[in-house]
Design a protein around this motif. Structure first.
Motif, PDB file in Angstrom:
ATOM      1  N   HIS A 150       0.795  -1.238   0.000  1.00 15.51           N
ATOM      2  CA  HIS A 150       0.000   0.000   0.000  1.00 15.51           C
ATOM      3  C   HIS A 150       0.822   1.282   0.000  1.00 15.51           C
ATOM      4  O   HIS A 150       0.272   2.354  -0.281  1.00 15.51           O
TER       5      HIS A 150
ATOM      6  N   LYS B  49       0.690   2.908  -3.407  1.00 17.79           N
ATOM      7  CA  LYS B  49      -0.659   3.419  -3.704  1.00 17.79           C
ATOM      8  C   LYS B  49      -0.896   4.750  -2.995  1.00 17.79           C
ATOM      9  O   LYS B  49      -1.405   5.710  -3.581  1.00 17.79           O
TER      10      LYS B  49
ATOM     11  N   ASP C 296     -10.907   2.705  -5.601  1.00 16.83           N
ATOM     12  CA  ASP C 296     -10.004   1.751  -6.253  1.00 16.83           C
ATOM     13  C   ASP C 296      -9.549   2.188  -7.639  1.00 16.83           C
ATOM     14  O   ASP C 296      -8.360   2.095  -7.969  1.00 16.83           O
TER      15      ASP C 296
ATOM     16  N   VAL D  22      -7.051   4.955  -7.386  1.00 19.33           N
ATOM     17  CA  VAL D  22      -5.759   4.471  -6.887  1.00 19.33           C
ATOM     18  C   VAL D  22      -4.942   3.918  -8.061  1.00 19.33           C
ATOM     19  O   VAL D  22      -3.767   4.260  -8.239  1.00 19.33           O
TER      20      VAL D  22
ATOM     21  N   GLN E  50      -1.386   5.374  -9.671  1.00 21.25           N
ATOM     22  CA  GLN E  50      -0.166   4.576  -9.777  1.00 21.25           C
ATOM     23  C   GLN E  50       0.368   4.514 -11.207  1.00 21.25           C
ATOM     24  O   GLN E  50       1.568   4.540 -11.430  1.00 21.25           O
TER      25      GLN E  50
END
Length: 412
Positions: A13, A16, A100, A103, A107
């Motif tokens: 994580h 992220k 989600d 995220v 990235q």
């Protein structure tokens, strides 16, 4: 127990969270953001000693968001602006960035920042491993066989280049995507290779690096504008290699060569994923080294036993690969195939064509190949002399042990 949970979450994580906060604040605050995420995990280590929260990921996101708000307040205070952060548009925007799909998008933007042409290639992979994958400078140094202070300098230079060139946290322009993707794929490929055949002294396989490379590949494939035959072929190649991971090291922590691997341990769902990706790869017009390497890996996986391996096919693939892109490692791998075909004249021709200095830290594989040739020819003294050269250049302890056992077998 809480340390194991925090370590696992940090690995999965950190990148992220850094990407999300960078998207909100901008790359100019990257170091502050990294400090904030680090603070969040330190807080988790402290507060989870008595009880781990029911939803650790949600806890981390909430604490990171609150820490972000604290940073934003201090940044705005520096600019003498009075903004209400805990309610209103800014707070809502941060909440939305933790969804989600946002995220993943953040990235992907970070991947393209890491592979920006303004950064030197060795800075790119160090920066990618740090910001996207959450590796410490010590881990990056171990992965890249470099001193830790050299990695610190690379990261510092990368961040300086980002500031000086005013690199933005966004995707490249459509006309630049294809060229930038070449470097993105190369960084993913190098990351996987270091995991699959690590140069680390104590560990031959680093599963974290392999897993990270696969994950980044999957992230890219979810976006239609990044898909290509090359990207699908790279994903297929990684799946094929990863499927054999469990069979590479024995229960007593010994290297198991391809000939002696238990093929029942090969993970067939990954092979199936790889085959599906290769079917996609050939639907596109572009061709890459990954197509050829995946084809070679597939030949090994299709053989029910080592003796059933179609070495002629593999040799042909290596011929085509070298014509497509000349590379010393291609010649070396082709030489090992020619040994299996008992074509010793061609083996020597290929080995004599290699400039060993181009092999860098992997030069020991060159001497190991010569040793295999002379073992096959029954010339033990020559084989032992080349094993000695290979041993001198090997940093990994498992490989040293593997070569030592082979040498003792010849003497005994």
């Amino acid at each position: 127990m809480e340390h194991k949970v925090v370590d696992h979450l940090f690995r999965h994580h950190y990148g992220k969270m850094v990407a999300i906060l960078t998207r909100f604040f901008g790359l100019s605050y990257l170091e502050t953001i990294e400090d904030a995420v680090q603070d969040t995990f330190i807080k988790a280590t402290s507060q989870w000693r008595t009880k781990i929260p029911d939803n650790p990921e949600a806890w981390l996101n909430r604490v990171a968001k609150n820490r972000t708000i604290d940073i934003l307040r201090s940044i705005q205070a520096e600019k003498n602006r009075n903004l209400t952060i805990t309610t209103g548009a800014s707070s809502l925007q941060i909440d939305e960035l933790f969804l989600d799909h946002e995220v993943a998008d953040s990235q992907l933007r970070m991947i393209f920042v890491a592979c920006h042409p303004s950064l030197h290639p060795n800075e790119q992979i160090a920066f990618a491993l740090k910001t996207i994958s959450g590796f410490s400078t010590k881990e990056i140094a171990a992965a890249l066989l470099t001193k830790e202070d050299a990695i610190v300098k690379r990261l510092t230079r990368a961040k300086k280049s980002i500031r000086e060139n005013n690199i933005q946290f966004k995707y490249p322009n459509p006309e630049a995507i294809q060229e930038r993707m070449l470097r993105v794929m190369e960084v993913i490929y190098l990351t996987f290779n270091e995991g699959f055949h690590s140069t680390n002294q104590d560990k031959l396989i680093k599963e974290d690096l392999c897993g990270e490379a696969i994950r980044l590949c999957q992230l890219l494939l979810k976006k239609e504008q990044f898909r290509s035959g090359s990207l699908y072929a790279l994903f297929a190649l990684l799946c094929f290699h990863l499927s054999r991971l469990e069979s590479k090291i024995s229960i007593d922590n010994q290297i198991v060569n391809l000939q002696n691997q238990d093929r029942a341990k090969w993970y067939f769902p990954l092979i199936k994923m790889g085959n599906s990706a290769m079917n996609k790869a050939v639907e596109y017009d572009d061709t890459s080294v990954y197509h050829y390497e995946a084809a070679i890996a597939s030949e090994h996986l299709n053989a029910k036993t080592f003796e059933d391996t179609n070495w002629e096919n593999i040799s042909n693939w290596y011929e085509q690969l070298y014509m497509f892109e000349s590379n010393m490692f291609t010649l070396l791998n082709h030489a090992t195939v020619c040994i299996q075909l008992s074509d010793y004249e061609k083996t020597l021709h290929l080995l004599n064509s290699i400039d060993v200095s181009d092999l860098g830290q992997r030069a020991y594989l060159y001497y190991g190949c010569y040793a295999e040739l002379y073992i096959k020819k029954g010339e033990k003294e020559l084989a032992i002399s080349f094993l000695d050269k290979a041993l001198l250049g090997t940093s990994n302890m498992l490989e040293k042990e593997f070569l030592t056992i082979k040498r003792e077998g010849l003497i005994g």
